[in-house]
Scaffold this motif. Structure first.
Motif, mmCIF file in Angstrom:
data_model
loop_
_atom_site.group_PDB
_atom_site.id
_atom_site.type_symbol
_atom_site.label_atom_id
_atom_site.label_comp_id
_atom_site.label_asym_id
_atom_site.label_seq_id
_atom_site.Cartn_x
_atom_site.Cartn_y
_atom_site.Cartn_z
ATOM 1 N N UNK A 12 12.518 85.080 -66.326
ATOM 2 C CA UNK A 12 13.377 85.622 -65.271
ATOM 3 C C UNK A 12 14.122 84.508 -64.555
ATOM 4 N N UNK A 13 13.438 83.406 -64.277
ATOM 5 C CA UNK A 13 14.091 82.304 -63.577
ATOM 6 C C UNK A 13 15.150 81.623 -64.434
ATOM 7 N N UNK A 14 14.970 81.659 -65.748
ATOM 8 C CA UNK A 14 16.002 81.087 -66.621
ATOM 9 C C UNK A 14 17.257 81.943 -66.608
ATOM 10 N N UNK A 15 17.101 83.255 -66.382
ATOM 11 C CA UNK A 15 18.248 84.160 -66.277
ATOM 12 C C UNK A 15 18.873 84.116 -64.888
ATOM 13 N N UNK A 16 18.056 83.967 -63.861
ATOM 14 C CA UNK A 16 18.552 83.980 -62.486
ATOM 15 C C UNK A 16 17.654 83.085 -61.640
ATOM 16 N N UNK A 17 18.193 81.958 -61.209
ATOM 17 C CA UNK A 17 17.392 81.030 -60.400
ATOM 18 C C UNK A 17 17.023 81.627 -59.046
ATOM 19 N N UNK A 18 17.750 82.657 -58.623
ATOM 20 C CA UNK A 18 17.429 83.339 -57.366
ATOM 21 C C UNK A 18 16.356 84.401 -57.601
ATOM 22 N N UNK A 19 15.197 83.943 -58.040
ATOM 23 C CA UNK A 19 14.069 84.827 -58.340
ATOM 24 C C UNK A 19 12.926 84.518 -57.396
ATOM 25 N N UNK A 20 12.365 85.568 -56.813
ATOM 26 C CA UNK A 20 11.269 85.444 -55.856
ATOM 27 C C UNK A 20 10.050 86.155 -56.438
ATOM 28 N N UNK A 21 8.907 85.464 -56.491
ATOM 29 C CA UNK A 21 7.682 86.009 -57.070
ATOM 30 C C UNK A 21 6.722 86.396 -55.943
ATOM 31 N N UNK A 22 6.274 87.657 -55.947
ATOM 32 C CA UNK A 22 5.471 88.187 -54.850
ATOM 33 C C UNK A 22 4.192 88.817 -55.382
ATOM 34 N N UNK A 23 3.069 88.471 -54.754
ATOM 35 C CA UNK A 23 1.794 89.127 -55.045
ATOM 36 C C UNK A 23 1.434 90.031 -53.877
ATOM 37 N N UNK A 24 1.070 91.278 -54.179
ATOM 38 C CA UNK A 24 0.857 92.270 -53.142
ATOM 39 C C UNK A 24 -0.498 92.230 -52.468
ATOM 40 N N UNK A 25 -1.477 91.543 -53.075
ATOM 41 C CA UNK A 25 -2.795 91.455 -52.459
ATOM 42 C C UNK A 25 -3.923 91.763 -53.416
ATOM 43 N N UNK A 26 -5.125 91.325 -53.047
ATOM 44 C CA UNK A 26 -6.360 91.457 -53.829
ATOM 45 C C UNK A 26 -6.377 90.498 -55.017
ATOM 46 N N UNK A 27 -6.778 89.266 -54.746
ATOM 47 C CA UNK A 27 -6.997 88.283 -55.810
ATOM 48 C C UNK A 27 -8.426 87.750 -55.770
ATOM 49 N N UNK A 28 -9.228 88.300 -54.876
ATOM 50 C CA UNK A 28 -10.581 87.787 -54.648
ATOM 51 C C UNK A 28 -11.550 88.958 -54.674
#
Length: 265
Positions: free
Chosen positions: A56-72
């Motif tokens: 995605x970043x190679x297609x558009x450098x304006x990419x934001x990666x978001x995690x919604x919660x629960x990793x523990x």
């Protein structure tokens, strides 16, 4: 001279068009590093997520990666390693923004703060408070980011804190009250996005109460299914459990949100 000028002008136009689009990659419930092997080929896993992010970043450098919660916590891997491998993996991907799930508190507030100290992601919460009423961990109550000429505000909400380890060092404020306290600060933006860990009905009520919200990114509603629900014309995006899919949302001023669900098996 004109013959050489035209390609240059075309290049500038392409740059401007790219700068006016932001792609958000959203996933949630990331309890373990490796894929879950309960379907053919497995599902989830941070290596597959990293591939999607890089593409995605190679297609558009304006990419934001978001995690919604629960990793523990939540599964055996989470119980054994208490979220630390996920923090390390998120740093490598990298994940830009993280919201809290209740499982981030399964091993106590001190452990939560230790995870935050090792994380390179931006964490925030609109409704989790310290005992003194200040935001939990002195984190931001909301985020405003300007990317590619687009101004985006984020609200972060966590529900069901009664289902994790109880502590008077973190207090769950009512979700509606939390939004009411900050909504006036979030008026002059192009998009207002709520990242939530709550159920579908609560999300719909929040959209009804706060029509300024353009999009909700929420927790899994089904383990094996990704869904885009609606309240009126406002989407509520819920990716599948154990980060089995990624939602790609394209934001452009004056345009309808484009939503794509990317399964990674």
């Amino acid at each position: 001279m004109i013959k050489f000028l035209f390609p240059f002008l075309l290049f500038l136009v392409n740059i401007n068009l790219s700068a006016q689009k932001v792609d958000i990659l959203y996933f949630t419930d990331a309890h373990r590093i490796f894929p879950v092997d309960d379907v053919e080929g497995g599902r989830g896993g941070v290596a597959r997520l990293k591939t999607i992010v890089d593409e995605s970043k190679s297609d558009n450098s304006n990419t934001l990666v978001i995690h919604g919660g629960d990793l523990c916590g939540g599964v055996l891997f989470g119980g054994m390693y208490k979220g630390l491998p996920m923090i390390e993996a998120f740093n490598e991907i990298p994940v830009d923004i993280c919201n809290f799930g209740q499982h981030e508190f399964d091993f106590g507030v001190d452990h939560t703060l230790e995870l935050l100290s090792k994380s390179k992601s931006v964490w925030f919460s609109s409704n989790l408070k310290n005992r003194d009423g200040e935001p939990f961990g002195k984190l931001p109550k909301y985020l405003i980011k300007k990317i590619g000429g687009i101004k985006i505000a984020f609200i972060g909400l966590t529900d069901a804190m009664n289902s994790t380890m109880k502590s008077n060092r973190v207090i769950q404020e009512d979700l509606s009250i939390a939004i009411s306290d900050i909504i006036e600060d979030l008026q002059n933006v192009d998009f207002l996005i709520a990242i939530t860990q709550t159920d579908l009905e609560t999300n719909r009520k929040l959209l009804e109460q706060f029509p300024d919200i353009d999009l909700v990114l929420t927790e899994e509603q089904y383990e094996y299914e990704s869904n885009v629900f609606y309240k009126g014309n406002k989407p509520i995006v819920a990716t599948a459990g154990n980060m089995s899919s990624v939602a790609k949302i394209s934001l452009q001023k004056g345009e309808r949100l484009l939503i794509e669900i990317i399964p990674y098996r």
